[in-house]
Structure formats: structure tokens, C-alpha cells
Design a protein around this motif. Structure first.
Motif, PDB file in Angstrom:
ATOM      1  N   VAL A 156       0.820  -1.214   0.000  1.00 29.80           N
ATOM      2  CA  VAL A 156       0.000   0.000   0.000  1.00 29.80           C
ATOM      3  C   VAL A 156       0.852   1.261   0.000  1.00 29.80           C
ATOM      4  O   VAL A 156       2.038   1.242   0.346  1.00 29.80           O
ATOM      5  CB  VAL A 156      -0.948   0.057   1.226  1.00 29.80           C
ATOM      6  N   THR A 157       0.227   2.339  -0.407  1.00 31.10           N
ATOM      7  CA  THR A 157       0.811   3.664  -0.260  1.00 31.10           C
ATOM      8  C   THR A 157      -0.166   4.503   0.558  1.00 31.10           C
ATOM      9  O   THR A 157      -1.372   4.474   0.301  1.00 31.10           O
ATOM     10  CB  THR A 157       1.045   4.321  -1.630  1.00 31.10           C
ATOM     11  N   LEU A 175       5.857  -4.822   0.212  1.00 31.61           N
ATOM     12  CA  LEU A 175       5.014  -5.987   0.506  1.00 31.61           C
ATOM     13  C   LEU A 175       5.157  -6.372   1.970  1.00 31.61           C
ATOM     14  O   LEU A 175       6.273  -6.548   2.461  1.00 31.61           O
ATOM     15  CB  LEU A 175       5.456  -7.177  -0.366  1.00 31.61           C
ATOM     16  N   MET A 176       4.066  -6.451   2.691  1.00 34.18           N
ATOM     17  CA  MET A 176       4.114  -6.914   4.083  1.00 34.18           C
ATOM     18  C   MET A 176       2.780  -7.570   4.425  1.00 34.18           C
ATOM     19  O   MET A 176       1.829  -7.520   3.645  1.00 34.18           O
ATOM     20  CB  MET A 176       4.419  -5.758   5.035  1.00 34.18           C
ATOM     21  N   THR A 177       2.715  -8.226   5.581  1.00 37.58           N
ATOM     22  CA  THR A 177       1.458  -8.852   5.977  1.00 37.58           C
ATOM     23  C   THR A 177       0.428  -7.765   6.260  1.00 37.58           C
ATOM     24  O   THR A 177       0.790  -6.614   6.543  1.00 37.58           O
ATOM     25  CB  THR A 177       1.612  -9.693   7.256  1.00 37.58           C
ATOM     26  N   LYS A 178      -0.838  -8.135   6.195  1.00 38.04           N
ATOM     27  CA  LYS A 178      -1.879  -7.154   6.458  1.00 38.04           C
ATOM     28  C   LYS A 178      -1.805  -6.644   7.907  1.00 38.04           C
ATOM     29  O   LYS A 178      -2.147  -5.500   8.183  1.00 38.04           O
ATOM     30  CB  LYS A 178      -3.254  -7.729   6.114  1.00 38.04           C
ATOM     31  N   ASN A 179      -1.327  -7.482   8.839  1.00 41.58           N
ATOM     32  CA  ASN A 179      -1.154  -7.008  10.220  1.00 41.58           C
ATOM     33  C   ASN A 179      -0.035  -5.972  10.318  1.00 41.58           C
ATOM     34  O   ASN A 179      -0.152  -4.995  11.056  1.00 41.58           O
ATOM     35  CB  ASN A 179      -0.897  -8.178  11.174  1.00 41.58           C
ATOM     36  N   GLU A 180       1.035  -6.184   9.547  1.00 43.35           N
ATOM     37  CA  GLU A 180       2.107  -5.174   9.524  1.00 43.35           C
ATOM     38  C   GLU A 180       1.615  -3.874   8.891  1.00 43.35           C
ATOM     39  O   GLU A 180       1.908  -2.785   9.394  1.00 43.35           O
ATOM     40  CB  GLU A 180       3.322  -5.719   8.749  1.00 43.35           C
ATOM     41  N   VAL A 181       0.867  -3.989   7.801  1.00 40.35           N
ATOM     42  CA  VAL A 181       0.280  -2.791   7.188  1.00 40.35           C
ATOM     43  C   VAL A 181      -0.592  -2.069   8.211  1.00 40.35           C
ATOM     44  O   VAL A 181      -0.522  -0.840   8.355  1.00 40.35           O
ATOM     45  CB  VAL A 181      -0.565  -3.150   5.944  1.00 40.35           C
ATOM     46  N   LYS A 185       1.550  -0.080  10.708  1.00 36.36           N
ATOM     47  CA  LYS A 185       2.113   1.130  10.081  1.00 36.36           C
ATOM     48  C   LYS A 185       1.037   2.205   9.946  1.00 36.36           C
ATOM     49  O   LYS A 185       1.271   3.391  10.210  1.00 36.36           O
ATOM     50  CB  LYS A 185       2.642   0.799   8.681  1.00 36.36           C
ATOM     51  N   LEU A 186      -0.107   1.773   9.522  1.00 36.36           N
ATOM     52  CA  LEU A 186      -1.233   2.672   9.290  1.00 36.36           C
ATOM     53  C   LEU A 186      -1.671   3.317  10.614  1.00 36.36           C
ATOM     54  O   LEU A 186      -1.927   4.528  10.676  1.00 36.36           O
ATOM     55  CB  LEU A 186      -2.298   1.784   8.694  1.00 36.36           C
ATOM     56  N   LEU A 187      -1.692   2.515  11.673  1.00 39.65           N
ATOM     57  CA  LEU A 187      -2.114   3.048  12.974  1.00 39.65           C
ATOM     58  C   LEU A 187      -1.053   3.983  13.549  1.00 39.65           C
ATOM     59  O   LEU A 187      -1.373   4.946  14.260  1.00 39.65           O
ATOM     60  CB  LEU A 187      -2.439   1.903  13.941  1.00 39.65           C
ATOM     61  N   LEU A 188       0.211   3.709  13.249  1.00 39.05           N
ATOM     62  CA  LEU A 188       1.269   4.636  13.663  1.00 39.05           C
ATOM     63  C   LEU A 188       1.072   5.996  13.009  1.00 39.05           C
ATOM     64  O   LEU A 188       1.233   7.040  13.647  1.00 39.05           O
ATOM     65  CB  LEU A 188       2.652   4.086  13.272  1.00 39.05           C
ATOM     66  N   HIS A 189       0.707   5.962  11.737  1.00 40.42           N
ATOM     67  CA  HIS A 189       0.485   7.238  11.043  1.00 40.42           C
ATOM     68  C   HIS A 189      -0.781   7.930  11.564  1.00 40.42           C
ATOM     69  O   HIS A 189      -0.806   9.155  11.690  1.00 40.42           O
ATOM     70  CB  HIS A 189       0.425   7.037   9.528  1.00 40.42           C
ATOM     71  N   VAL A 190      -1.789   7.142  11.892  1.00 36.47           N
ATOM     72  CA  VAL A 190      -3.000   7.698  12.512  1.00 36.47           C
ATOM     73  C   VAL A 190      -2.624   8.411  13.813  1.00 36.47           C
ATOM     74  O   VAL A 190      -3.049   9.544  14.071  1.00 36.47           O
ATOM     75  CB  VAL A 190      -4.037   6.573  12.800  1.00 36.47           C
ATOM     76  N   ASN A 191      -1.798   7.759  14.618  1.00 35.46           N
ATOM     77  CA  ASN A 191      -1.368   8.333  15.889  1.00 35.46           C
ATOM     78  C   ASN A 191      -0.614   9.652  15.681  1.00 35.46           C
ATOM     79  O   ASN A 191      -0.825  10.626  16.400  1.00 35.46           O
ATOM     80  CB  ASN A 191      -0.482   7.327  16.623  1.00 35.46           C
ATOM     81  N   LYS A 192       0.220   9.667  14.663  1.00 32.75           N
ATOM     82  CA  LYS A 192       0.979  10.880  14.322  1.00 32.75           C
ATOM     83  C   LYS A 192       0.023  12.030  13.948  1.00 32.75           C
ATOM     84  O   LYS A 192       0.174  13.161  14.430  1.00 32.75           O
ATOM     85  CB  LYS A 192       1.918  10.562  13.164  1.00 32.75           C
ATOM     86  N   LEU A 193      -0.967  11.710  13.126  1.00 24.44           N
ATOM     87  CA  LEU A 193      -1.934  12.738  12.721  1.00 24.44           C
ATOM     88  C   LEU A 193      -2.748  13.233  13.919  1.00 24.44           C
ATOM     89  O   LEU A 193      -3.059  14.424  14.019  1.00 24.44           O
ATOM     90  CB  LEU A 193      -2.856  12.217  11.630  1.00 24.44           C
TER      91      LEU A 193
END
Lengths: 233, 233
Positions: B196-197, B210-216, B219-227
């Protein structure tokens, strides 16, 4: 291997269908609109999987041609996974000659999008018309190509169940049909139970009460066995 | 109860999202043609379930509104099961006010049959046209109703991925969008991996391998936390 053989030994309650080649279809099919979207139906595949499981317990050589389902594969059954009605047709035709019994419990899509797209359709218009064309009627095709196979169909209806079932039995050259009303509680899609009536080409009619799909499968295979014996006479 | 608490204690690796109310949608929706047939899409729900699981591990109060999937429910997540786009809309609207973060990973049907039938359609004609109408755009509705929620969308595309993703981010008033090409191997439907991007409204772009959906999901939740932290400033 040994565990597997032992398991089979203890599983098997009977050799009623020993050496019989039984071809079973199960589940829905999916017909693509584009790479993302499809048409399908509410079949869970549970009825067909139950038949495959019970037939294997009775000693049959079972091949299960299955559309997409969430069910784990039964033991001692050859599995062929397909997606569309066309793929199911091809898989079944390849196995048809060697089959002694064919039980077509899959809910095959009657129609598929006539012009499936290679790219995801964008939602620009408020309305949309999807042009559909008929798929090949697998059961009818099998009825026409029948040599010595015992052919069993299903009729999952919402109204005039007996009428439709008897019509289908004749029109498609079946030996037996299993009918249910999917709007009846306990006989619908996805449930672990069913309420069915069996009709055969000798005008026998067997109404079964609410029971588990595995119990229905047993009853149905007993009747298959009876018809096989009558044929041999 | 104690086992459950212990399990939670050992599961949790962090309190990054403690006390955050996170509303997640997952899976496809199904739109009825008649009591037997429906229109749907290939979403397995795996991405949304992975996000729910990871968010719960980070201490969030997670509500997962899910269409029909074959996945078992994650622990410590409130589950609301729905079938159609309309049901998903209603479920999400009921939870929207209390949500701090909304992650809309469900693949909601854009169109539904305009005239669903009460009885099973009989296959009489060779061809058929299914008239479809647009469903309510859930993400757009949430974007319009947004108070202080952080709104995250997904763009599963087959072509012009970046264009569509950035367009969607703006048009639907999102804070962040996660885009993938479902035709790419390892990024498609039903797989356990994704490529994903992430784009956000501050023009940040994060390309993930490429990573597992749990890893994605992590990462996504880390960016949510940052926002979330940026918003609080």
C-alpha cells in the motif's frame, strides 16, 4: 498416513457405497462484473459438503467440485475448486464419464454479466444497467449426456416448490431431486439444518422433517443406494 | 474472565491508542437481487480485521462494523454484523459521534439492484438486464458530517491508483487514504499480504513494501497516531 488410515477406519460406519464413484458439486458460483465486483448467491455449500462427508464415510470415492465457500475441506474427498459456472461445468464434464452417481447440490449462477470489464468500473452514473446472459445449464447438460449415471438434482425454491421440483426432475432427465423452500426457517441458506422432500423418477416422494444437513445427506444417500440397486435388477 | 484479562495484558505491546474510540469497517457488502441472488465484491475483510486487531492491541476501544466474511472475530473488539451498504451506513452513523478515528476499509457496494424481488427470479429469458442504482456513499457522508473525527479511507484500484486516491482524499474530506492496486500480486483480495501507499492531507506520501496485512495495519495506525498528535497541537 497411519493416523489418517486409522481415522478412516473408525470413521467408516458402513460400506454401502464402496467403490462407487460419486461426483458432488457444492456452493455458489461467482460471475465477474469487473476485477472487483461479482454476482453470486447465498449458498453456503454446507449441504454439498455434508453429502461429500457422508458419502466418504459410506466408502465411496468422492470428488467434490466446489465454488467459493468458507468451509474446511472434508477428509478423504478429492477437491476441485472453481469460481464461475463455466469453470464448474468444465470440471464436472471432465469427471462425468467415470461417475456412477452425480449429486448436483451447487447453486450455479443462471446468469452472468455479458460484458465483464478488465478494469474497475467507476461510479459515474446514478443508474446502471448490467446486461446478463444465461450460463450453460450444467444439470440439463448432464441429463442430456447421461449414459448410466444416477443423476441427482436440487431445487431450492421460494414458492411452488413441488411444481418446480417435479418439472425439473423431468425436464432435466434426473433420477432424483431434493427440494426445499429456502424461505422456511431451518431450511434456508447458511443454516446447519434443512427440511427437504425427495422425489424420484419412479414417483416416490419422501418428506423429511427438520434435521441436520448431515442427517439429510445420509437419508439422501440411502435413497441413492436404493435407486442404484433397483437399476441393477 | 481472568484468562481473558491476562491474555489482553500479554497481547498489549503498547498503550499508544489508549482510550481512543476507533470505528473500523471491513469486508464487502451484499446487495440482494432476489431471496437467492446478490451482488457483491471480492473483499475478504482481512485488512479491516487486521486493523481492528492491531488497534485493540494498542489499547483502543474498537468497534468493527463488518459485512459477511469468513474470518473469526478478533478479541476485545465490539462487532456489529451487517449485510447491505444501507445497513452498514446506519450502523456507522450510530457510532460516528463518539468516534475519534474512523477507518473505512470495507468495500461497500457502489450500486445495488433497483428492484429487488421477493420471489426467486425464474430463468426464462436468454438475456436479462439488471437495473442498478447508486448506494449512499458512506465515506463521503462521513466526510460531510465530520466534526473532529480523523477519517481514513481506502482506495482499491486497478489503474491510475495515485490519481484516484488523491482525488478521493480531497473530494471526501479525508485525513488519510490507503491505496493499493488489487491487480498486483500480493496486494489483491483474499491474500494475507498487501502493498500500500499512504497519502495524508498534509501531502505526505508513504510507500510501503510488501508486508502482511497485520504489519500494514500497524504502520497505518502509527500514522494515525501521528496525525492525532498533530491535530492536538
Amino acid at each position: 498416513k497411519i493416523v489418517s488410515l486409522l481415522k478412516r477406519y473408525f470413521l467408516k460406519t458402513d460400506d454401502l457405497l464402496k467403490n462407487m464413484n460419486i461426483l458432488i458439486t457444492a456452493g455458489p458460483t461467482r460471475e465477474k462484473v469487473d476485477p472487483v465486483r461479482y454476482f453470486s448467491n447465498y449458498s453456503s455449500g454446507k449441504m454439498g459438503y455434508a453429502i461429500a462427508e457422508e458419502a466418504a464415510k459410506l466408502g465411496a470415492n468422492v470428488t467434490l467440485v466446489t465454488g467459493p465457500t468458507a468451509i474446511s475441506h472434508p477428509d478423504f474427498v478429492e477437491i476441485i475448486e472453481v469460481e464461475s459456472a463455466e469453470e464448474m461445468l468444465q470440471a464436472v464434464l471432465r469427471k462425468y464419464d467415470q461417475a456412477d452417481v452425480v449429486i448436483k447440490s451447487a447453486a450455479v449462477a443462471d446468469y452472468r454479466p455479458k460484458y465483464p470489464l478488465d478494469k474497475k468500473m467507476k461510479k459515474e452514473t446514478e443508474q446502471l444497467e448490467v446486461k446478463m446472459e444465461k450460463t450453460t445449464d450444467i444439470l440439463k447438460t448432464l441429463g442430456e449426456l447421461k449414459n448410466d449415471q444416477l443423476l441427482v438434482g436440487f431445487a431450492a425454491e421460494t414458492n411452488e416448490v413441488e411444481n418446480y421440483a417435479l418439472g425439473k426432475l423431468k425436464k432435466k432427465n434426473l433420477d432424483m431431486i431434493v427440494a426445499n423452500n429456502v424461505l422456511t426457517e431451518g431450511a434456508g441458506f447458511g443454516t446447519d439444518t434443512n427440511i427437504v422432500t425427495i422425489y424420484d423418477k419412479y414417483n416416490e416422494k419422501i418428506e423429511l422433517p427438520l434435521m441436520t444437513k448431515n442427517e439429510v445427506a445420509s437419508k439422501l444417500l440411502l435413497h441413492v443406494n436404493k435407486l442404484l440397486r433397483e437399476k441393477r435388477k
